[in-house]
Structure formats: C-alpha cells, structure tokens
Design a protein around this motif. Sequence first.
Motif, PDB file in Angstrom:
ATOM      1  N   TYR A 165      -4.517   1.315  -3.012  1.00  0.00           N
ATOM      2  CA  TYR A 165      -3.581   1.841  -4.017  1.00  0.00           C
ATOM      3  C   TYR A 165      -2.170   1.453  -3.607  1.00  0.00           C
ATOM      4  O   TYR A 165      -1.737   1.759  -2.504  1.00  0.00           O
ATOM      5  CB  TYR A 165      -3.741   3.360  -4.079  1.00  0.00           C
ATOM      6  CG  TYR A 165      -2.854   4.082  -5.074  1.00  0.00           C
ATOM      7  CD1 TYR A 165      -3.270   4.277  -6.382  1.00  0.00           C
ATOM      8  CD2 TYR A 165      -1.624   4.595  -4.676  1.00  0.00           C
ATOM      9  CE1 TYR A 165      -2.469   4.964  -7.288  1.00  0.00           C
ATOM     10  CE2 TYR A 165      -0.820   5.281  -5.570  1.00  0.00           C
ATOM     11  CZ  TYR A 165      -1.248   5.460  -6.878  1.00  0.00           C
ATOM     12  OH  TYR A 165      -0.453   6.137  -7.764  1.00  0.00           O
ATOM     13  N   VAL A 188      -5.850  10.198  -5.908  1.00  0.00           N
ATOM     14  CA  VAL A 188      -6.076   8.776  -6.173  1.00  0.00           C
ATOM     15  C   VAL A 188      -7.569   8.469  -6.179  1.00  0.00           C
ATOM     16  O   VAL A 188      -8.076   7.809  -7.087  1.00  0.00           O
ATOM     17  CB  VAL A 188      -5.332   7.903  -5.132  1.00  0.00           C
ATOM     18  CG1 VAL A 188      -5.818   6.463  -5.142  1.00  0.00           C
ATOM     19  CG2 VAL A 188      -3.826   7.962  -5.376  1.00  0.00           C
ATOM     20  N   GLN A 189      -8.272   8.976  -5.189  1.00  0.00           N
ATOM     21  CA  GLN A 189      -9.702   8.674  -5.075  1.00  0.00           C
ATOM     22  C   GLN A 189     -10.539   9.454  -6.080  1.00  0.00           C
ATOM     23  O   GLN A 189     -11.411   8.883  -6.748  1.00  0.00           O
ATOM     24  CB  GLN A 189     -10.170   8.939  -3.639  1.00  0.00           C
ATOM     25  CG  GLN A 189      -9.546   7.967  -2.662  1.00  0.00           C
ATOM     26  CD  GLN A 189      -9.914   8.201  -1.213  1.00  0.00           C
ATOM     27  OE1 GLN A 189      -9.743   7.304  -0.429  1.00  0.00           O
ATOM     28  NE2 GLN A 189     -10.387   9.375  -0.826  1.00  0.00           N
ATOM     29  N   HIS A 240      -2.304  13.545  -2.236  1.00  0.00           N
ATOM     30  CA  HIS A 240      -2.202  12.419  -3.170  1.00  0.00           C
ATOM     31  C   HIS A 240      -3.376  11.454  -2.992  1.00  0.00           C
ATOM     32  O   HIS A 240      -3.902  10.915  -3.962  1.00  0.00           O
ATOM     33  CB  HIS A 240      -0.877  11.675  -2.999  1.00  0.00           C
ATOM     34  CG  HIS A 240      -0.627  10.693  -4.095  1.00  0.00           C
ATOM     35  ND1 HIS A 240      -0.758   9.349  -3.918  1.00  0.00           N
ATOM     36  CD2 HIS A 240      -0.286  10.876  -5.398  1.00  0.00           C
ATOM     37  CE1 HIS A 240      -0.492   8.731  -5.051  1.00  0.00           C
ATOM     38  NE2 HIS A 240      -0.207   9.634  -5.964  1.00  0.00           N
ATOM     39  N   ARG A 241      -3.805  11.266  -1.748  1.00  0.00           N
ATOM     40  CA  ARG A 241      -4.951  10.401  -1.474  1.00  0.00           C
ATOM     41  C   ARG A 241      -6.196  10.939  -2.191  1.00  0.00           C
ATOM     42  O   ARG A 241      -6.953  10.171  -2.785  1.00  0.00           O
ATOM     43  CB  ARG A 241      -5.176  10.308   0.036  1.00  0.00           C
ATOM     44  CG  ARG A 241      -6.131   9.220   0.435  1.00  0.00           C
ATOM     45  CD  ARG A 241      -6.141   8.942   1.939  1.00  0.00           C
ATOM     46  NE  ARG A 241      -6.297  10.127   2.763  1.00  0.00           N
ATOM     47  CZ  ARG A 241      -5.333  10.648   3.510  1.00  0.00           C
ATOM     48  NH1 ARG A 241      -4.143  10.111   3.553  1.00  0.00           N
ATOM     49  NH2 ARG A 241      -5.557  11.726   4.233  1.00  0.00           N
ATOM     50  N   GLN A 242      -6.369  12.255  -2.155  1.00  0.00           N
ATOM     51  CA  GLN A 242      -7.525  12.857  -2.833  1.00  0.00           C
ATOM     52  C   GLN A 242      -7.421  12.650  -4.346  1.00  0.00           C
ATOM     53  O   GLN A 242      -8.402  12.319  -5.001  1.00  0.00           O
ATOM     54  CB  GLN A 242      -7.622  14.346  -2.505  1.00  0.00           C
ATOM     55  CG  GLN A 242      -8.850  14.999  -3.104  1.00  0.00           C
ATOM     56  CD  GLN A 242      -8.996  16.450  -2.658  1.00  0.00           C
ATOM     57  OE1 GLN A 242      -8.234  16.961  -1.850  1.00  0.00           O
ATOM     58  NE2 GLN A 242      -9.991  17.117  -3.199  1.00  0.00           N
ATOM     59  N   ALA A 264      -7.965   4.772  -1.859  1.00  0.00           N
ATOM     60  CA  ALA A 264      -6.585   4.992  -1.429  1.00  0.00           C
ATOM     61  C   ALA A 264      -6.037   3.823  -0.617  1.00  0.00           C
ATOM     62  O   ALA A 264      -4.853   3.510  -0.706  1.00  0.00           O
ATOM     63  CB  ALA A 264      -6.482   6.289  -0.624  1.00  0.00           C
ATOM     64  N   GLU A 265      -6.885   3.160   0.157  1.00  0.00           N
ATOM     65  CA  GLU A 265      -6.429   2.058   1.004  1.00  0.00           C
ATOM     66  C   GLU A 265      -5.970   0.852   0.181  1.00  0.00           C
ATOM     67  O   GLU A 265      -5.268  -0.016   0.673  1.00  0.00           O
ATOM     68  CB  GLU A 265      -7.517   1.636   1.991  1.00  0.00           C
ATOM     69  CG  GLU A 265      -7.759   2.637   3.098  1.00  0.00           C
ATOM     70  CD  GLU A 265      -8.577   3.858   2.659  1.00  0.00           C
ATOM     71  OE1 GLU A 265      -9.153   3.833   1.547  1.00  0.00           O
ATOM     72  OE2 GLU A 265      -8.616   4.834   3.414  1.00  0.00           O
ATOM     73  N   ASN A 316       0.194   7.347   0.986  1.00  0.00           N
ATOM     74  CA  ASN A 316       0.042   8.662   0.379  1.00  0.00           C
ATOM     75  C   ASN A 316      -0.470   9.709   1.365  1.00  0.00           C
ATOM     76  O   ASN A 316      -1.213   9.406   2.276  1.00  0.00           O
ATOM     77  CB  ASN A 316      -0.871   8.578  -0.858  1.00  0.00           C
ATOM     78  CG  ASN A 316      -2.053   7.665  -0.668  1.00  0.00           C
ATOM     79  OD1 ASN A 316      -2.780   7.792   0.304  1.00  0.00           O
ATOM     80  ND2 ASN A 316      -2.257   6.747  -1.584  1.00  0.00           N
ATOM     81  N   ARG A 357       0.842  -1.196   0.000  1.00  0.00           N
ATOM     82  CA  ARG A 357       0.000   0.000   0.000  1.00  0.00           C
ATOM     83  C   ARG A 357       0.877   1.246   0.000  1.00  0.00           C
ATOM     84  O   ARG A 357       1.844   1.345   0.747  1.00  0.00           O
ATOM     85  CB  ARG A 357      -0.882  -0.035   1.241  1.00  0.00           C
ATOM     86  CG  ARG A 357      -1.887   1.066   1.303  1.00  0.00           C
ATOM     87  CD  ARG A 357      -2.744   1.062   2.559  1.00  0.00           C
ATOM     88  NE  ARG A 357      -2.558  -0.018   3.477  1.00  0.00           N
ATOM     89  CZ  ARG A 357      -3.530  -0.865   3.834  1.00  0.00           C
ATOM     90  NH1 ARG A 357      -4.725  -0.760   3.323  1.00  0.00           N
ATOM     91  NH2 ARG A 357      -3.289  -1.812   4.717  1.00  0.00           N
TER      92      ARG A 357
END
Length: 181
Positions: A30, A19-20, A15-17, A27-28, A11, A8
């Motif tokens: 990715y 990705v989603q 970056h999490r935003q 994100a969990e 991020n 995993r």
Amino acid sequence: GLEVAGVRDLNNAQHRQYVQDELGVPAEGYVNSGVLVFNTQLCLVQQFRQRCLEVLGQHEVLNCPDQDIINIACQGRIKLLDPRWNFLWAYGFAQHRQPPDGPAWFTDDLAQAGANPFIVHFSGPIKPWNEPQHEKAELFWDTARRSAAYRQILHRACSTKVEQLRQRIQLERLALNPPQD
C-alpha cells in the motif's frame, strides 16, 4: 506492466488493519499518494480512470480517498520506490514518542528515508510552519527562506500563532472568571 510507482505507506497497526481488512490490499504494498509516478500511456490502455471510478462507486466511505482508490485500482501493478522519495516527516518525530509498530520494513524504511530524504512530505496535522521545533522542520524553513513568498509565509505563520495565543488567553480568562447566571 506497472501503472504506478510510489513509496510504501508506513501505516500504524490500526490503519494497516483497515487497509488489509476493509480495502483488501496487503499493507506491505500500500503506497502513500503524496508522491506518485504514473505510466500515463499504460494507465490509458488499461483504463486506470474507469477502474478508479468503479472503486469509488463500490465504497461509500474511505479513510484516504485518493490514496485508497489508487491502491485498490492498481493492486498488484504498483512499483515500490525508494522511501527517500516520499519521507513522511510525521514519522520522523513520532518515532521518538513511541516505537514504530509494524513489520521490520517499517523501521528500515524510516531510517533510510530519514537519513537522507529526497522529498519531505509534510503530511498530517502537524506542520513545520506551525511547529518549527520538530525534527526536519528546518528543511522547510531553509527552502522557504530562498522563496519569493518567504515574507508571506512568515506573516501567515506569525498570524496563526498570534490568533492561537488570543484564543488561549480568552479560554484561560473564561476558566478563571466563568460567566455568572
């Protein structure tokens, strides 16, 4: 079946935003593409290559192209590995500057991976051969010392530092003595 296994990606909020919201991937789930295990037979059967090319054709700009493409193309078909298989060294020293911003798994993964990493991934702009003072840089240097390329690594690291010092001195001289028009 699962085509890919990876660790995993830890991020940050921005970056999490991305990705989603931009990639449509939770994100969990990715993963970082630094260390991956592929079920090549399954990838061939399930047309992994074709799916990746389709993803590439659908996105003009990707922040982490190879990583983003694999995560989109294999969404739901990725096994998460123990985080020690891809310890992102930048998170090890970044955690001392600010608390990790993420769900609970972020701090747990970071602590587990950093305590006894199997593979240290020297990702990001800060590298142990340029910044040996950082935590876990000694892992790189201990390995480098046992390498046949050790003298070359040392030479390159020293040459880089010398060039950085020359540039810094030149900039300081310009600041003290600006050119006259």
